[in-house]
Design an enzyme around this catalytic site. Structure first.
Site, PDB file in Angstrom:
ATOM      1  N   ASP A  18      24.946 -28.191  10.915  1.00  0.00           N
ATOM      2  CA  ASP A  18      23.810 -28.874  11.558  1.00  0.00           C
ATOM      3  C   ASP A  18      22.505 -28.412  10.939  1.00  0.00           C
ATOM      4  O   ASP A  18      22.403 -27.285  10.446  1.00  0.00           O
ATOM      5  CB  ASP A  18      23.787 -28.604  13.067  1.00  0.00           C
ATOM      6  CG  ASP A  18      23.041 -29.697  13.832  1.00  0.00           C
ATOM      7  OD1 ASP A  18      23.692 -30.455  14.574  1.00  0.00           O
ATOM      8  OD2 ASP A  18      21.799 -29.816  13.667  1.00  0.00           O
ATOM      9  N   ASP A  35      21.711 -29.064   5.651  1.00  0.00           N
ATOM     10  CA  ASP A  35      21.512 -30.513   5.614  1.00  0.00           C
ATOM     11  C   ASP A  35      22.668 -31.141   4.821  1.00  0.00           C
ATOM     12  O   ASP A  35      22.850 -30.810   3.642  1.00  0.00           O
ATOM     13  CB  ASP A  35      20.165 -30.778   4.912  1.00  0.00           C
ATOM     14  CG  ASP A  35      19.826 -32.255   4.840  1.00  0.00           C
ATOM     15  OD1 ASP A  35      20.709 -33.101   5.096  1.00  0.00           O
ATOM     16  OD2 ASP A  35      18.658 -32.552   4.505  1.00  0.00           O
ATOM     17  N   VAL A  36      23.435 -32.018   5.452  1.00  0.00           N
ATOM     18  CA  VAL A  36      24.596 -32.580   4.738  1.00  0.00           C
ATOM     19  C   VAL A  36      24.184 -33.479   3.568  1.00  0.00           C
ATOM     20  O   VAL A  36      25.015 -33.788   2.721  1.00  0.00           O
ATOM     21  CB  VAL A  36      25.559 -33.376   5.662  1.00  0.00           C
ATOM     22  CG1 VAL A  36      26.142 -32.514   6.739  1.00  0.00           C
ATOM     23  CG2 VAL A  36      24.906 -34.605   6.233  1.00  0.00           C
ATOM     24  N   LYS A 100      29.671 -41.326  14.028  1.00  0.00           N
ATOM     25  CA  LYS A 100      28.913 -42.099  15.019  1.00  0.00           C
ATOM     26  C   LYS A 100      27.918 -43.011  14.323  1.00  0.00           C
ATOM     27  O   LYS A 100      27.303 -42.621  13.325  1.00  0.00           O
ATOM     28  CB  LYS A 100      28.150 -41.139  15.931  1.00  0.00           C
ATOM     29  CG  LYS A 100      27.260 -41.872  16.919  1.00  0.00           C
ATOM     30  CD  LYS A 100      26.711 -40.962  17.954  1.00  0.00           C
ATOM     31  CE  LYS A 100      25.495 -40.212  17.472  1.00  0.00           C
ATOM     32  NZ  LYS A 100      24.924 -39.408  18.567  1.00  0.00           N
TER      33      LYS A 100
HETATM   34  C1  LIG Z   1      23.338 -36.377  18.650  1.00  0.00           C
HETATM   35  S1  LIG Z   1      23.005 -34.784  18.045  1.00  0.00           S
HETATM   36  C2  LIG Z   1      24.612 -34.069  18.060  1.00  0.00           C
HETATM   37  C3  LIG Z   1      24.674 -33.088  19.074  1.00  0.00           C
HETATM   38  C4  LIG Z   1      25.982 -32.303  19.134  1.00  0.00           C
HETATM   39  N1  LIG Z   1      27.131 -33.124  18.906  1.00  0.00           N
HETATM   40  C5  LIG Z   1      26.029 -31.682  20.478  1.00  0.00           C
HETATM   41  O1  LIG Z   1      26.812 -32.148  21.313  1.00  0.00           O
HETATM   42  O2  LIG Z   1      25.248 -30.770  20.696  1.00  0.00           O
HETATM   43  C6  LIG Z   1      22.762 -35.112  16.343  1.00  0.00           C
HETATM   44  C7  LIG Z   1      22.702 -33.866  15.483  1.00  0.00           C
HETATM   45  O3  LIG Z   1      22.714 -34.289  14.123  1.00  0.00           O
HETATM   46  C8  LIG Z   1      22.005 -33.309  13.404  1.00  0.00           C
HETATM   47  N2  LIG Z   1      21.638 -33.842  12.084  1.00  0.00           N
HETATM   48  C9  LIG Z   1      20.855 -34.902  11.823  1.00  0.00           C
HETATM   49  N3  LIG Z   1      20.719 -35.076  10.496  1.00  0.00           N
HETATM   50  C10 LIG Z   1      21.447 -34.100   9.903  1.00  0.00           C
HETATM   51  C11 LIG Z   1      21.679 -33.736   8.545  1.00  0.00           C
HETATM   52  N4  LIG Z   1      21.132 -34.425   7.523  1.00  0.00           N
HETATM   53  N5  LIG Z   1      22.477 -32.668   8.293  1.00  0.00           N
HETATM   54  C12 LIG Z   1      23.009 -31.955   9.319  1.00  0.00           C
HETATM   55  N6  LIG Z   1      22.829 -32.261  10.629  1.00  0.00           N
HETATM   56  C13 LIG Z   1      22.047 -33.308  10.917  1.00  0.00           C
HETATM   57  C14 LIG Z   1      20.811 -33.014  14.286  1.00  0.00           C
HETATM   58  O4  LIG Z   1      20.206 -31.788  13.967  1.00  0.00           O
HETATM   59  C15 LIG Z   1      21.442 -33.041  15.679  1.00  0.00           C
HETATM   60  O5  LIG Z   1      21.791 -31.749  16.115  1.00  0.00           O
END
Ligand SMILES: C[S@@+](CC[C@H](N)C(=O)[O-])C[C@H]1O[C@@H](n2cnc3c(N)ncnc32)[C@H](O)[C@@H]1O
Length: 152
Positions: A18, A35-36, A100
């Site tokens: 994350d 960051d993925v 998702k």
């Molecule tokens: C909907 S939340 C998911 C929350 C997690 N499943 C939970 O239940 O706590 C979306 C997550 O995607 C992460 N995210 C968004 N873009 C990302 C990226 N490029 N690389 C890694 N994580 C990312 C955000 O930091 C966020 O924590």
């Protein structure tokens, strides 16, 4: 995610990635912040995964919503496509990919790409997902890689 080689053993390997800090959770390993979309993250994932391969890639990732539905949709699809682009390096043949999305005009594009690389692709709406939300998940199973893709 890597389930145990011996199914009677309860221990698998779960790796969470994350952008944000994740509080430690027993039984899971985390790469964060990471960051993925950054190629260095794939490299780090490969180094941490036992055997260098995952059986399941599961993404609940989402960018911060701007409130502009089309823009948010496009950004999330783009994130899913980026994740899909690293599957040849990370996902075991026969593996599963769950991501998702927010429904929208680019969903078909993602579905097409998944269909090129997986035997079965389904759209699912989990019971836990609010009915009024545009959130849907793509579940792709039996990874076989795109024809012509050569693993480096
Ligand atoms: C909907 S939340 C998911 C929350 C997690 N499943 C939970 O239940 O706590 C979306 C997550 O995607 C992460 N995210 C968004 N873009 C990302 C990226 N490029 N690389 C890694 N994580 C990312 C955000 O930091 C966020 O924590």
């Amino acid at each position: 995610m890597r389930p145990p080689a011996d199914p009677s053993s309860p221990v698998g390997f779960v790796l969470g990635v994350d952008l944000l800090h994740i509080f430690p959770l027993e039984g899971a390993t985390f790469l964060c912040p990471a960051d993925v979309t950054d190629p260095r993250t794939s490299q780090r994932i490969l180094e941490v995964l036992p055997g260098g391969r995952a059986d399941v890639i599961l993404s609940d990732m989402a960018p911060n919503a701007t409130g502009f539905r089309d823009l948010d949709h496009d950004r999330l699809i783009s994130l899913c496509l980026t994740l899909l682009s690293v599957t040849p390096d990370i996902l075991q043949p026969g593996g599963t990919f769950l991501c998702k999305t927010w429904a929208g005009s680019q969903s078909r594009r993602l579905q097409r790409r998944l269909t090129e690389e997986f035997q079965n692709v389904r759209i699912i709406k989990p019971e836990a997902s609010r009915k009024e939300s545009s959130e849907v998940y793509f579940l792709a199973t039996q990874y076989h890689r795109r024809k012509g893709t050569v693993k480096q």
